[in-house]
Design a protein around this motif. Structure first.
Motif, PDB file in Angstrom:
ATOM      1  N   SER A 124      -2.289   2.721   9.637  1.00  0.00           N
ATOM      2  CA  SER A 124      -2.728   4.029   9.504  1.00  0.00           C
ATOM      3  C   SER A 124      -1.523   4.833   9.515  1.00  0.00           C
ATOM      4  N   ALA A 125      -0.827   4.875  10.579  1.00  0.00           N
ATOM      5  CA  ALA A 125       0.632   5.721  10.848  1.00  0.00           C
ATOM      6  C   ALA A 125       1.483   5.277   9.766  1.00  0.00           C
ATOM      7  N   GLY A 126       1.651   4.180   9.721  1.00  0.00           N
ATOM      8  CA  GLY A 126       2.777   3.410   8.927  1.00  0.00           C
ATOM      9  C   GLY A 126       2.414   3.777   7.373  1.00  0.00           C
ATOM     10  N   PHE A 127       1.178   3.923   7.103  1.00  0.00           N
ATOM     11  CA  PHE A 127       0.676   4.139   5.780  1.00  0.00           C
ATOM     12  C   PHE A 127       1.059   5.768   5.313  1.00  0.00           C
ATOM     13  N   VAL A 128       0.750   6.392   6.515  1.00  0.00           N
ATOM     14  CA  VAL A 128       1.238   7.964   6.055  1.00  0.00           C
ATOM     15  C   VAL A 128       2.509   8.260   6.099  1.00  0.00           C
ATOM     16  N   LEU A 129       3.348   7.421   6.724  1.00  0.00           N
ATOM     17  CA  LEU A 129       5.051   7.420   6.708  1.00  0.00           C
ATOM     18  C   LEU A 129       5.414   6.921   5.404  1.00  0.00           C
ATOM     19  N   LEU A 130       4.784   5.684   4.990  1.00  0.00           N
ATOM     20  CA  LEU A 130       5.328   5.148   3.842  1.00  0.00           C
ATOM     21  C   LEU A 130       4.884   5.911   2.392  1.00  0.00           C
ATOM     22  N   SER A 131       3.714   6.655   2.373  1.00  0.00           N
ATOM     23  CA  SER A 131       3.219   7.188   1.555  1.00  0.00           C
ATOM     24  C   SER A 131       4.260   8.767   1.366  1.00  0.00           C
ATOM     25  N   ALA A 132       4.547   9.328   2.424  1.00  0.00           N
ATOM     26  CA  ALA A 132       5.553  10.349   2.359  1.00  0.00           C
ATOM     27  C   ALA A 132       6.982   9.793   2.009  1.00  0.00           C
ATOM     28  N   ALA A 183      -3.116   0.089   1.278  1.00  0.00           N
ATOM     29  CA  ALA A 183      -4.358   1.115   0.835  1.00  0.00           C
ATOM     30  C   ALA A 183      -5.626   0.306   0.687  1.00  0.00           C
ATOM     31  N   VAL A 184      -5.584  -0.817   0.223  1.00  0.00           N
ATOM     32  CA  VAL A 184      -6.763  -1.899   0.074  1.00  0.00           C
ATOM     33  C   VAL A 184      -7.149  -2.261   1.511  1.00  0.00           C
ATOM     34  N   LEU A 185      -6.059  -2.363   2.368  1.00  0.00           N
ATOM     35  CA  LEU A 185      -6.528  -3.069   3.703  1.00  0.00           C
ATOM     36  C   LEU A 185      -7.461  -1.808   4.510  1.00  0.00           C
ATOM     37  N   LEU A 186      -6.889  -0.705   4.431  1.00  0.00           N
ATOM     38  CA  LEU A 186      -7.485   0.458   5.076  1.00  0.00           C
ATOM     39  C   LEU A 186      -8.873   0.889   4.458  1.00  0.00           C
ATOM     40  N   LEU A 187      -8.965   0.819   2.933  1.00  0.00           N
ATOM     41  CA  LEU A 187     -10.328   1.064   2.274  1.00  0.00           C
ATOM     42  C   LEU A 187     -11.242  -0.169   2.669  1.00  0.00           C
ATOM     43  N   GLY A 188     -10.748  -1.233   2.763  1.00  0.00           N
ATOM     44  CA  GLY A 188     -11.612  -2.476   3.041  1.00  0.00           C
ATOM     45  C   GLY A 188     -12.167  -2.433   4.459  1.00  0.00           C
ATOM     46  N   ARG A 189     -11.256  -1.778   5.299  1.00  0.00           N
ATOM     47  CA  ARG A 189     -11.710  -1.889   6.805  1.00  0.00           C
ATOM     48  C   ARG A 189     -12.792  -0.527   6.938  1.00  0.00           C
ATOM     49  N   ALA A 190     -12.507   0.483   6.006  1.00  0.00           N
ATOM     50  CA  ALA A 190     -13.413   1.682   6.087  1.00  0.00           C
ATOM     51  C   ALA A 190     -14.679   1.537   5.683  1.00  0.00           C
ATOM     52  N   ARG A 191     -14.664   0.797   4.505  1.00  0.00           N
ATOM     53  CA  ARG A 191     -15.984   0.606   3.729  1.00  0.00           C
ATOM     54  C   ARG A 191     -16.729  -0.351   3.763  1.00  0.00           C
ATOM     55  N   ARG A 208      -9.555 -12.397  10.599  1.00  0.00           N
ATOM     56  CA  ARG A 208      -8.490 -13.091   9.819  1.00  0.00           C
ATOM     57  C   ARG A 208      -8.448 -12.433   8.195  1.00  0.00           C
ATOM     58  N   LYS A 209      -9.144 -11.921   7.753  1.00  0.00           N
ATOM     59  CA  LYS A 209      -9.166 -11.365   6.492  1.00  0.00           C
ATOM     60  C   LYS A 209      -8.356 -10.291   6.618  1.00  0.00           C
ATOM     61  N   ALA A 210      -8.483  -9.308   7.453  1.00  0.00           N
ATOM     62  CA  ALA A 210      -7.673  -8.351   7.599  1.00  0.00           C
ATOM     63  C   ALA A 210      -6.393  -8.475   7.879  1.00  0.00           C
ATOM     64  N   VAL A 211      -6.268  -9.422   8.814  1.00  0.00           N
ATOM     65  CA  VAL A 211      -4.584 -10.017   9.307  1.00  0.00           C
ATOM     66  C   VAL A 211      -3.913 -10.612   8.025  1.00  0.00           C
ATOM     67  N   ARG A 212      -4.731 -11.571   7.153  1.00  0.00           N
ATOM     68  CA  ARG A 212      -3.852 -11.807   6.162  1.00  0.00           C
ATOM     69  C   ARG A 212      -3.529 -10.812   4.978  1.00  0.00           C
ATOM     70  N   VAL A 213      -4.307  -9.694   4.846  1.00  0.00           N
ATOM     71  CA  VAL A 213      -3.938  -8.643   4.026  1.00  0.00           C
ATOM     72  C   VAL A 213      -2.909  -7.887   4.614  1.00  0.00           C
ATOM     73  N   LEU A 214      -2.801  -7.599   5.747  1.00  0.00           N
ATOM     74  CA  LEU A 214      -1.628  -6.897   6.597  1.00  0.00           C
ATOM     75  C   LEU A 214      -0.262  -7.760   6.501  1.00  0.00           C
ATOM     76  N   TYR A 215      -0.415  -9.262   6.673  1.00  0.00           N
ATOM     77  CA  TYR A 215       0.798 -10.012   6.442  1.00  0.00           C
ATOM     78  C   TYR A 215       1.339  -9.912   5.183  1.00  0.00           C
ATOM     79  N   MET A 216       0.394  -9.822   4.244  1.00  0.00           N
ATOM     80  CA  MET A 216       0.799  -9.581   2.597  1.00  0.00           C
ATOM     81  C   MET A 216       1.792  -8.493   2.424  1.00  0.00           C
ATOM     82  N   GLY A 217       1.064  -7.323   2.835  1.00  0.00           N
ATOM     83  CA  GLY A 217       1.674  -6.189   2.754  1.00  0.00           C
ATOM     84  C   GLY A 217       2.939  -5.685   3.394  1.00  0.00           C
TER      85      GLY A 217
END
Length: 266
Positions: free
Chosen positions: A177-185, A219-227, A233-242
């Motif tokens: 989440s913190a990395g996403f904020v900085l990357l967005s900025a 963004a998809v990873l954070l949305l998928g976790r929130a919603r 493993r699913k979340a880890v794979r998406v994190l590795y991809m990003g």
């Protein structure tokens, strides 16, 4: 490889930092926990001195290897903080090896000089980007620890990381989440102020495309976790991809330009 362009003092400091990192990396099984922590602390301090000295030794340089070096130092900074909060965290030898490789890469591939006409805001923009690299790299390390801990639990062999699985997961997504904020900025600043920072407006270069793809993946990873409650493993794979896309965005493109094609900063 342009080692000859590096000041002698930086060469000695980098060599000392790499040796200090090698101590806990190579002697993980023989060193006591206090000794390993002390060695890692010395290496981390020397690494920080190397990074600071590179800013004041003539014209500042930057490239794929310095970016990796700063990222590794930031990951170790996160680990240093967490090791005080969670003394049972076990990743010293892995991170020490990462630090040694990063320091040596930056020594042999110090990058190209920054343009003297560069915007005074460019270092801040670069710092935001590199900080996001560091946070996502730390998240990847935690995701790896989380995967190993889950495997150990399935095999009833105890926790590999020494930390509760839910704690590892919580820390991982806080870092994301913190990395996403900085990357967005970083992306927003490049889009709005690209001409002031780089002398040209926003362009869809390889670096930009991979950065945007990485942003969308996170963004998809954070949305998928929130919603949808993505985890494991699913979340880890998406994190590795990003993280892979983000690595290609700057480090990958700069590696091709500097090492494969032999070009400087453009």
């Amino acid at each position: 490889m342009i080692l000859t362009s590096v000041p002698v003092a930086s060469v000695l400091l980098s060599a000392a930092a790499a040796v200090a990192y090698a101590v806990p990396a190579a002697g993980a099984a023989r060193l006591s926990m206090p000794a390993a922590r002390a060695a890692l602390l010395v290496a981390w301090l020397l690494h920080g001195v190397v990074l600071c000295s590179s800013l004041f030794d003539g014209t500042p340089r930057f490239g794929f290897a310095p970016a990796l070096s700063v990222t590794a130092w930031l990951v170790l900074t996160v680990y240093a903080v967490e090791s005080h909060l969670f003394p049972q965290l076990k990743a010293r030898w892995t991170l020490a090896g990462l630090g040694a490789v990063a320091v040596l890469l930056a020594l042999f591939f110090p990058g190209s000089p920054l343009h003297v006409s560069a915007s005074p805001w460019l270092p801040l923009h670069s710092a935001l980007g590199i900080a996001s690299y560091g946070l996502f790299a730390a998240a990847v390390v935690h995701a790896w620890l989380m995967t190993r801990a889950e495997q150990q639990m399935r095999q009833a062999a105890g926790s590999f990381s020494g930390m509760p699985l839910l704690t590892l997961e919580r820390i991982t997504f806080r870092l994301v989440s913190a990395g996403f904020v900085l990357l967005s900025a970083t992306l927003l600043a490049g889009w709005l102020f690209g001409e002031q920072l780089y002398g040209s407006s926003w362009t869809w270069s390889h670096k930009t495309i991979f950065s945007v793809l990485a942003w969308l993946t996170f963004a998809v990873l954070l949305l998928g976790r929130a919603r949808f409650g993505w985890r494991g493993r699913k979340a880890v794979r998406v994190l590795y991809m990003g993280a892979g896309l983000l690595l290609l965005a700057y480090v990958g493109s700069r590696f091709v330009l500097e090492v494969v094609l032999g070009r400087g900063l453009g």
